[in-house]
Design a protein around this motif. Structure first.
Motif, PDB file in Angstrom:
ATOM      1  N   GLY A   7       0.838  -1.196   0.000  1.00  0.00           N
ATOM      2  CA  GLY A   7       0.000   0.000   0.000  1.00  0.00           C
ATOM      3  C   GLY A   7       0.874   1.247   0.000  1.00  0.00           C
ATOM      4  N   LYS A   8       0.571   2.158   0.883  1.00  0.00           N
ATOM      5  CA  LYS A   8       1.285   3.440   0.905  1.00  0.00           C
ATOM      6  C   LYS A   8       2.552   3.355   1.755  1.00  0.00           C
ATOM      7  N   ASN A   9       3.457   4.288   1.498  1.00  0.00           N
ATOM      8  CA  ASN A   9       4.652   4.499   2.315  1.00  0.00           C
ATOM      9  C   ASN A   9       4.517   5.848   2.997  1.00  0.00           C
ATOM     10  N   VAL A  10       4.836   5.905   4.270  1.00  0.00           N
ATOM     11  CA  VAL A  10       4.839   7.163   4.997  1.00  0.00           C
ATOM     12  C   VAL A  10       6.277   7.406   5.447  1.00  0.00           C
ATOM     13  N   THR A  91      22.680  10.086   9.705  1.00  0.00           N
ATOM     14  CA  THR A  91      21.483  10.036  10.534  1.00  0.00           C
ATOM     15  C   THR A  91      20.557   8.988   9.919  1.00  0.00           C
ATOM     16  N   TYR A  92      19.368   8.897  10.450  1.00  0.00           N
ATOM     17  CA  TYR A  92      18.371   7.966   9.924  1.00  0.00           C
ATOM     18  C   TYR A  92      17.032   8.675   9.827  1.00  0.00           C
ATOM     19  N   LYS A  93      16.217   8.215   8.883  1.00  0.00           N
ATOM     20  CA  LYS A  93      14.836   8.686   8.817  1.00  0.00           C
ATOM     21  C   LYS A  93      13.921   7.468   8.859  1.00  0.00           C
ATOM     22  N   SER A  94      12.754   7.683   9.412  1.00  0.00           N
ATOM     23  CA  SER A  94      11.795   6.587   9.587  1.00  0.00           C
ATOM     24  C   SER A  94      10.889   6.456   8.371  1.00  0.00           C
ATOM     25  N   VAL A  95      10.616   5.212   8.004  1.00  0.00           N
ATOM     26  CA  VAL A  95       9.689   4.909   6.916  1.00  0.00           C
ATOM     27  C   VAL A  95       8.746   3.818   7.407  1.00  0.00           C
ATOM     28  N   GLU A  96       7.457   4.025   7.178  1.00  0.00           N
ATOM     29  CA  GLU A  96       6.456   3.005   7.499  1.00  0.00           C
ATOM     30  C   GLU A  96       5.851   2.513   6.192  1.00  0.00           C
ATOM     31  N   GLU A  97       5.927   1.201   5.967  1.00  0.00           N
ATOM     32  CA  GLU A  97       5.322   0.588   4.783  1.00  0.00           C
ATOM     33  C   GLU A  97       4.024  -0.093   5.218  1.00  0.00           C
ATOM     34  N   ARG A 113      10.856   0.885   9.122  1.00  0.00           N
ATOM     35  CA  ARG A 113      12.267   0.775   8.772  1.00  0.00           C
ATOM     36  C   ARG A 113      12.989   2.082   9.054  1.00  0.00           C
ATOM     37  N   GLN A 114      14.301   1.986   9.246  1.00  0.00           N
ATOM     38  CA  GLN A 114      15.157   3.156   9.404  1.00  0.00           C
ATOM     39  C   GLN A 114      16.060   3.229   8.168  1.00  0.00           C
ATOM     40  N   ILE A 115      15.970   4.306   7.415  1.00  0.00           N
ATOM     41  CA  ILE A 115      16.767   4.505   6.197  1.00  0.00           C
ATOM     42  C   ILE A 115      17.939   5.422   6.547  1.00  0.00           C
ATOM     43  N   PRO A 116      19.180   5.031   6.191  1.00  0.00           N
ATOM     44  CA  PRO A 116      20.323   5.910   6.477  1.00  0.00           C
ATOM     45  C   PRO A 116      20.300   7.167   5.606  1.00  0.00           C
ATOM     46  N   VAL A 117      20.753   8.284   6.186  1.00  0.00           N
ATOM     47  CA  VAL A 117      20.818   9.569   5.497  1.00  0.00           C
ATOM     48  C   VAL A 117      22.202  10.149   5.744  1.00  0.00           C
ATOM     49  N   ILE A 118      22.863  10.617   4.690  1.00  0.00           N
ATOM     50  CA  ILE A 118      24.161  11.264   4.848  1.00  0.00           C
ATOM     51  C   ILE A 118      24.010  12.758   4.589  1.00  0.00           C
ATOM     52  N   HIS A 119      24.713  13.547   5.393  1.00  0.00           N
ATOM     53  CA  HIS A 119      24.777  14.995   5.220  1.00  0.00           C
ATOM     54  C   HIS A 119      26.256  15.352   5.124  1.00  0.00           C
ATOM     55  N   ILE A 120      26.650  16.028   4.052  1.00  0.00           N
ATOM     56  CA  ILE A 120      28.044  16.443   3.864  1.00  0.00           C
ATOM     57  C   ILE A 120      28.074  17.954   3.731  1.00  0.00           C
TER      58      ILE A 120
END
Length: 173
Positions: A7-10, A91-97, A113-120
């Motif tokens: 279904g949807k991803n938030v 860091t990480y951002k949250s995703v709900e499937e 789920r936790q998706i990795p995020v890079i900031h440079i």
């Protein structure tokens, strides 16, 4: 999972105010790299901003599959403008499937789920807090430049190998 369809991803949105750097200039350029972004477009936009001297700092952000592309863009720009100051954070951002059932009587499954995020952060000006986690100090010598060697045995063995290769090529002709 054959009884479910996706279904949807938030997803948690990455906001400019939540970029995890201390003492970042207010007029920094924020480049959000997505999986489908074209590197040439990203780099040409950032290059134009830096050449116009509209800002002295750029933050490259990439999540999930876009992390490698964000790193590549930052490294290209860093070499192009000889940018000496860099801070990198993960860091990480949250995703709900949401998985919806195909059959009656089954409940919706929510996968978090936790998706990795890079900031440079690349900055033309010196960064005030050099002790912060992820800070990379300017290199006095680039890693690809030759370092004078005092080891004459190493140089002799290289010459011997080279002459052996040359003899082998000459014998084949």
């Amino acid at each position: 999972m054959e009884n479910y369809f996706k279904g949807k991803n938030v997803e948690e949105e990455i906001e400019r105010s939540k970029i995890p750097f201390k003492d970042i200039p207010e007029n920094f350029l924020w480049m959000q790299v997505k999986g489908g972004s074209k590197m040439t477009n990203l780099i040409s936009h950032a290059t134009g901003i830096l050449e116009d001297k509209a800002t002295t700092a750029i933050v490259w952000t990439g999540a999930g599959v876009a992390i490698a592309k964000a790193i590549s863009c930052a490294e290209i720009l860093k070499r192009q403008f000889s940018i000496q100051h860099q801070v990198t954070t993960l860091t990480y951002k949250s995703v709900e499937e949401y998985w919806e059932p195909k059959l009656d009587g089954l409940e919706t499954i929510i996968v978090k789920r936790q998706i990795p995020v890079i900031h440079i952060l690349l900055s033309l000006q010196e960064i005030s807090d050099v002790n912060q986690l992820g800070y990379q100090s300017p290199l006095s010598k680039k890693f690809w430049e030759k370092v004078p060697s005092n080891n004459s045995k190493q140089q002799q063995s290289f010459k011997a190998k080279k002459s052996y290769k040359q003899r082998k090529i000459e014998n084949q002709e």
